[in-house]
Design an enzyme around this catalytic site. Structure first.
Site, mmCIF file in Angstrom:
data_model
loop_
_atom_site.group_PDB
_atom_site.id
_atom_site.type_symbol
_atom_site.label_atom_id
_atom_site.label_comp_id
_atom_site.label_asym_id
_atom_site.label_seq_id
_atom_site.Cartn_x
_atom_site.Cartn_y
_atom_site.Cartn_z
ATOM 1 N N GLN A 106 0.834 -1.202 0.000
ATOM 2 C CA GLN A 106 0.000 0.000 0.000
ATOM 3 C C GLN A 106 0.870 1.254 0.000
ATOM 4 O O GLN A 106 0.364 2.360 -0.128
ATOM 5 C CB GLN A 106 -0.899 0.001 1.239
ATOM 6 C CG GLN A 106 -1.831 -1.198 1.322
ATOM 7 C CD GLN A 106 -2.461 -1.338 2.684
ATOM 8 O OE1 GLN A 106 -3.481 -0.714 2.975
ATOM 9 N NE2 GLN A 106 -1.870 -2.161 3.540
ATOM 10 N N HIS A 124 -1.435 1.342 -4.565
ATOM 11 C CA HIS A 124 -1.818 2.747 -4.382
ATOM 12 C C HIS A 124 -0.975 3.707 -5.215
ATOM 13 O O HIS A 124 -1.073 4.921 -5.048
ATOM 14 C CB HIS A 124 -1.745 3.135 -2.903
ATOM 15 C CG HIS A 124 -2.808 2.487 -2.065
ATOM 16 N ND1 HIS A 124 -2.726 2.389 -0.689
ATOM 17 C CD2 HIS A 124 -3.970 1.896 -2.414
ATOM 18 C CE1 HIS A 124 -3.802 1.764 -0.231
ATOM 19 N NE2 HIS A 124 -4.569 1.451 -1.253
ATOM 20 N N CYS A 132 -0.532 11.703 -16.884
ATOM 21 C CA CYS A 132 -1.090 12.859 -17.581
ATOM 22 C C CYS A 132 -2.607 12.861 -17.449
ATOM 23 O O CYS A 132 -3.258 11.829 -17.632
ATOM 24 C CB CYS A 132 -0.691 12.841 -19.052
ATOM 25 S SG CYS A 132 -1.345 14.242 -19.984
#
Length: 249
Positions: A106, A124, A132
């Site tokens: 995580q 994560h 972008c």
């Protein structure tokens, strides 16, 4: 080290030796031992910032400069820390199991990768990467300083490649993490409170899979995952993980 912990380490070592496949879930506690600040949501603040302001798509839309200031500070901090013995012990586990080992983290600080972990799923995201907002290209920028408002080659605004609050995990990445948990014989849960979902659901996925994985929890104290843990190892992961690896020799 107490006699009880020594016995629990022995039991964990036996379970690992029998395992064909191993999955590890790590959280902020592992990085905290390297000096990376951990997130505490009790007061709604994160290192002095409101969570919604710096870790949500709404905050980024409202004030991208504030968000980038926060993440550039985090990126600068990560440059000052190094993997600890817990990270390196997990690399040793990977060397033993090879492609039958998966580490799901995580954490976004990249310390597992710096330590040498290769079979790594960063559910994560990562402070090293940008995404972008227009063409959606993901680029590994390393930890080099970025402008106040970095732009993509296409002209679009860049954002940290981090999964924020109110955002879903990337489907392909989450499916890979679930598969690793589902097919493992041992799940090591290291340095996580096991309250952040969906990551926390990997514990019951492994436990209740057809393989019925042995769940080994390694944390400073008992957590939400403790009820499902077959073995609990409580103390700093940087001290206990190397002791666990020693049991495998």
């Amino acid at each position: 080290m107490s006699r009880e912990l020594e016995q629990d380490l022995d039991n964990a070592g036996v379970a690992l030796k029998k395992a064909e496949r191993v999955c590890v879930l790590t959280g902020a506690g592992v990085s905290a031992e390297s000096g990376v600040p951990t997130f505490r949501a009790s007061d709604g603040l994160w290192e002095g910032y409101r969570i919604e302001d710096v870790a949500s798509p709404f905050g980024f839309k409202r004030d991208p400069k504030l968000v980038w200031n926060f993440y550039n500070l985090r990126r600068a901090n990560v440059q000052t820390v190094k993997p600890n013995p817990g990270h390196h012990a997990l690399v040793d586990l990977e060397k033993r199991w090879g492609d039958r080992f998966t580490l799901v983290t995580q954490n976004v600080d990249g310390l597992h990768r710096v330590a040498g972990t290769k079979r790594l799923i960063e559910i994560h995201g990562s402070l090293y990467r940008t995404r972008c907002t227009e063409c959606h290209e993901v680029v590994d920028q390393g930890l080099t300083p970025l402008p106040e408002l970095p732009e993509c080659a296409c002209g679009g605004m860049l954002r940290p490649d981090i999964v924020w609050f109110h955002e879903a995990l990337p489907e392909e990445i989450w499916e890979a993490a679930q598969a690793a948990a589902h097919h493992c014989d041992v799940l090591l849960v290291v340095g996580t409170s096991a309250v952040v979902h969906p990551a926390a659901s990997l514990v019951p996925i492994a436990k209740h899979s057809p393989r019925g994985a042995t769940v080994i929890e390694l944390n400073l104290a008992r957590t939400e995952a403790s009820e499902l843990a077959d073995i609990g190892l409580y103390g700093p992961s940087g001290q206990i993980m190397p002791k666990l690896v020693e049991r495998l020799s």
